[in-house]
Design a protein around this motif. Sequence first.
Motif, PDB file in Angstrom:
ATOM      1  N   THR A   1       0.513  -1.444   0.148  1.00 31.93           N
ATOM      2  CA  THR A   1      -0.095  -0.008   0.272  1.00 31.93           C
ATOM      3  C   THR A   1       0.796   1.059  -0.229  1.00 31.93           C
ATOM      4  OG1 THR A   1      -2.435  -1.914   1.218  1.00 31.93           O
ATOM      5  CG2 THR A   1      -2.121   1.120   1.036  1.00 31.93           C
ATOM      6  N   ARG A   2       1.798   1.198   1.000  1.00 32.73           N
ATOM      7  CA  ARG A   2       2.811   2.398   0.844  1.00 32.73           C
ATOM      8  C   ARG A   2       2.974   2.345  -0.419  1.00 32.73           C
ATOM      9  NH1 ARG A   2       4.855   0.130   5.849  1.00 32.73           N
ATOM     10  NH2 ARG A   2       6.611  -0.519   4.719  1.00 32.73           N
ATOM     11  N   GLU A   3       3.510   1.374  -1.229  1.00 31.06           N
ATOM     12  CA  GLU A   3       4.194   1.880  -2.868  1.00 31.06           C
ATOM     13  C   GLU A   3       3.343   1.723  -3.446  1.00 31.06           C
ATOM     14  OE1 GLU A   3       6.202  -2.410  -3.448  1.00 31.06           O
ATOM     15  OE2 GLU A   3       7.310  -1.946  -2.113  1.00 31.06           O
ATOM     16  N   GLY A   4       2.539   2.088  -3.869  1.00 30.30           N
ATOM     17  CA  GLY A   4       0.963   2.395  -4.275  1.00 30.30           C
ATOM     18  C   GLY A   4       0.933   3.629  -4.090  1.00 30.30           C
ATOM     19  N   LEU A   5       0.622   4.319  -2.758  1.00 28.80           N
ATOM     20  CA  LEU A   5       0.966   5.646  -3.209  1.00 28.80           C
ATOM     21  C   LEU A   5       1.873   6.448  -2.994  1.00 28.80           C
ATOM     22  CD1 LEU A   5      -1.069   7.975  -0.907  1.00 28.80           C
ATOM     23  CD2 LEU A   5       0.694   7.730   1.423  1.00 28.80           C
ATOM     24  N   ALA A   6       3.046   6.093  -2.736  1.00 27.06           N
ATOM     25  CA  ALA A   6       4.399   6.434  -3.150  1.00 27.06           C
ATOM     26  C   ALA A   6       3.879   6.526  -5.239  1.00 27.06           C
ATOM     27  CB  ALA A   6       5.295   6.267  -3.184  1.00 27.06           C
ATOM     28  N   GLN A   7       3.505   5.567  -5.606  1.00 30.82           N
ATOM     29  CA  GLN A   7       3.205   5.645  -7.448  1.00 30.82           C
ATOM     30  C   GLN A   7       2.585   6.558  -7.332  1.00 30.82           C
ATOM     31  OE1 GLN A   7       1.570   1.958  -8.331  1.00 30.82           O
ATOM     32  NE2 GLN A   7       2.274   2.518 -11.100  1.00 30.82           N
ATOM     33  N   LEU A   8       1.586   7.170  -6.922  1.00 30.12           N
ATOM     34  CA  LEU A   8       0.256   7.804  -7.420  1.00 30.12           C
ATOM     35  C   LEU A   8       1.110   8.632  -7.247  1.00 30.12           C
ATOM     36  CD1 LEU A   8      -3.051   7.958  -7.301  1.00 30.12           C
ATOM     37  CD2 LEU A   8      -3.243   8.391  -5.148  1.00 30.12           C
ATOM     38  N   PHE A   9       1.478   9.237  -5.956  1.00 26.30           N
ATOM     39  CA  PHE A   9       2.168  11.321  -5.660  1.00 26.30           C
ATOM     40  C   PHE A   9       3.240  10.899  -6.509  1.00 26.30           C
ATOM     41  CE2 PHE A   9       0.666  10.992  -0.692  1.00 26.30           C
ATOM     42  CZ  PHE A   9      -0.230  11.293  -1.418  1.00 26.30           C
ATOM     43  N   THR A  10       3.954   9.840  -7.147  1.00 30.04           N
ATOM     44  CA  THR A  10       5.216  10.354  -8.223  1.00 30.04           C
ATOM     45  C   THR A  10       3.996  10.461  -9.717  1.00 30.04           C
ATOM     46  OG1 THR A  10       6.625   8.439  -7.431  1.00 30.04           O
ATOM     47  CG2 THR A  10       7.237   8.979  -9.311  1.00 30.04           C
ATOM     48  N   THR A  11       3.401  10.116  -9.934  1.00 31.07           N
ATOM     49  CA  THR A  11       3.003   9.753 -10.958  1.00 31.07           C
ATOM     50  C   THR A  11       2.241  10.956 -11.626  1.00 31.07           C
ATOM     51  OG1 THR A  11       1.975   7.749 -11.326  1.00 31.07           O
ATOM     52  CG2 THR A  11       1.030   9.307 -13.081  1.00 31.07           C
ATOM     53  N   ASN A  12       1.701  12.107 -10.305  1.00 33.45           N
ATOM     54  CA  ASN A  12       0.966  13.042  -9.918  1.00 33.45           C
ATOM     55  C   ASN A  12       2.041  14.241 -10.563  1.00 33.45           C
ATOM     56  OD1 ASN A  12      -2.235  13.979  -7.742  1.00 33.45           O
ATOM     57  ND2 ASN A  12      -0.914  11.889  -7.902  1.00 33.45           N
ATOM     58  N   LEU A  13       3.160  13.504  -9.443  1.00 30.53           N
ATOM     59  CA  LEU A  13       4.190  14.765  -9.635  1.00 30.53           C
ATOM     60  C   LEU A  13       5.022  14.995 -10.809  1.00 30.53           C
ATOM     61  CD1 LEU A  13       6.246  14.629  -6.828  1.00 30.53           C
ATOM     62  CD2 LEU A  13       4.575  16.121  -6.942  1.00 30.53           C
ATOM     63  N   GLU A  14       5.354  13.724 -11.515  1.00 25.38           N
ATOM     64  CA  GLU A  14       5.492  13.749 -13.302  1.00 25.38           C
ATOM     65  C   GLU A  14       4.513  14.261 -14.324  1.00 25.38           C
ATOM     66  OE1 GLU A  14       5.701   9.408 -13.418  1.00 25.38           O
ATOM     67  OE2 GLU A  14       8.373   9.419 -12.568  1.00 25.38           O
ATOM     68  N   TRP A  15       3.546  14.021 -13.849  1.00 26.53           N
ATOM     69  CA  TRP A  15       2.163  14.779 -15.056  1.00 26.53           C
ATOM     70  C   TRP A  15       1.866  16.144 -14.965  1.00 26.53           C
ATOM     71  CZ3 TRP A  15      -2.169  18.235 -14.194  1.00 26.53           C
ATOM     72  CH2 TRP A  15      -3.164  17.729 -15.428  1.00 26.53           C
ATOM     73  N   LEU A  16       2.583  16.604 -12.907  1.00 25.32           N
ATOM     74  CA  LEU A  16       2.657  17.888 -13.292  1.00 25.32           C
ATOM     75  C   LEU A  16       3.944  18.924 -13.873  1.00 25.32           C
ATOM     76  CD1 LEU A  16       1.700  18.484  -9.200  1.00 25.32           C
ATOM     77  CD2 LEU A  16       0.011  19.431 -11.995  1.00 25.32           C
TER      78      LEU A  16
ATOM     79  N   ALA B   1       6.194  21.576  -9.835  1.00 26.91           N
ATOM     80  CA  ALA B   1       5.017  20.172  -9.371  1.00 26.91           C
ATOM     81  C   ALA B   1       4.670  19.859  -7.610  1.00 26.91           C
ATOM     82  CB  ALA B   1       5.686  19.457 -10.126  1.00 26.91           C
ATOM     83  N   LEU B   2       5.943  20.284  -7.469  1.00 30.87           N
ATOM     84  CA  LEU B   2       6.045  19.862  -5.594  1.00 30.87           C
ATOM     85  C   LEU B   2       5.147  20.759  -4.767  1.00 30.87           C
ATOM     86  CD1 LEU B   2       9.653  18.827  -5.169  1.00 30.87           C
ATOM     87  CD2 LEU B   2       7.573  17.639  -4.412  1.00 30.87           C
ATOM     88  N   GLN B   3       4.937  22.001  -5.260  1.00 31.87           N
ATOM     89  CA  GLN B   3       4.412  22.798  -4.534  1.00 31.87           C
ATOM     90  C   GLN B   3       3.003  23.085  -4.768  1.00 31.87           C
ATOM     91  OE1 GLN B   3       6.668  26.583  -5.639  1.00 31.87           O
ATOM     92  NE2 GLN B   3       8.211  26.728  -4.085  1.00 31.87           N
ATOM     93  N   PHE B   4       2.515  22.982  -6.480  1.00 32.33           N
ATOM     94  CA  PHE B   4       1.189  22.765  -6.675  1.00 32.33           C
ATOM     95  C   PHE B   4       0.658  21.415  -5.492  1.00 32.33           C
ATOM     96  CE2 PHE B   4      -2.646  22.465  -9.603  1.00 32.33           C
ATOM     97  CZ  PHE B   4      -2.169  23.503  -9.717  1.00 32.33           C
ATOM     98  N   LEU B   5       1.487  20.392  -5.768  1.00 32.51           N
ATOM     99  CA  LEU B   5       0.403  19.066  -5.311  1.00 32.51           C
ATOM    100  C   LEU B   5       0.551  19.397  -4.083  1.00 32.51           C
ATOM    101  CD1 LEU B   5      -0.714  16.154  -5.817  1.00 32.51           C
ATOM    102  CD2 LEU B   5       1.980  15.343  -5.395  1.00 32.51           C
TER     103      LEU B   5
END
Length: 189
Positions: free
Chosen positions: A116-131, A154-158
């Motif tokens: 679950t932690r890995e999935g959460l990190a993947q979610l945030f990474t994808t958010n940041l990469e897209w941004l 991107a970090l600040q926006f998210l």
Amino acid sequence: MNKTKNTAEAILDTAQSIVQDVGFNGFSYAHIAEKVGIRTASIHYHFPNKEDLGEALISRYYRHFISAIAQIDTETHNNLEKLRKFTLLYGGPVQDYCTCLGVMFSTDLATLSGMTREGLAQLFTTNLEWLERVLDQGRSEGHLNFEGSAVVQALQFLASLQGAQLLARTFRDISRFDMIAEGLVSALT
């Protein structure tokens, strides 16, 4: 759709709603069973333990997020408008004075399973990469204007959107989220 699939989806829908309201550690299978109208044994059939449920929740949430940003990319070519639509993704849970699943999972990070932690990190990474991609493209095309790197922006926006969710929830005032989201977008023009 078969009954087993419907039951599993109903469990996931209910669990997501509960997590977005009280967090992952704030409920038991009995809470889900009561809301769905099934026995806890039925939940255990689909998700043998709470870790399995957490992994399924973040996996499904990630798939929905990927679909949502793909739709934004397909429907919108102006990067400023893409960012506006992205803020709407984060504004959805605020309508019920909740936060996104990622924010709520983050508050319980220490007790989540490794998957679950890995999935959460993947979610945030994808958010940041897209941004980062949208910000870079927007600046290159002249739609966006900001100082510094797209990574930092991107970090600040998210982080700002996630914080805006928390403020709106705490004060039970959706306008606080809206003001922050609009301020983020406006600052880039």
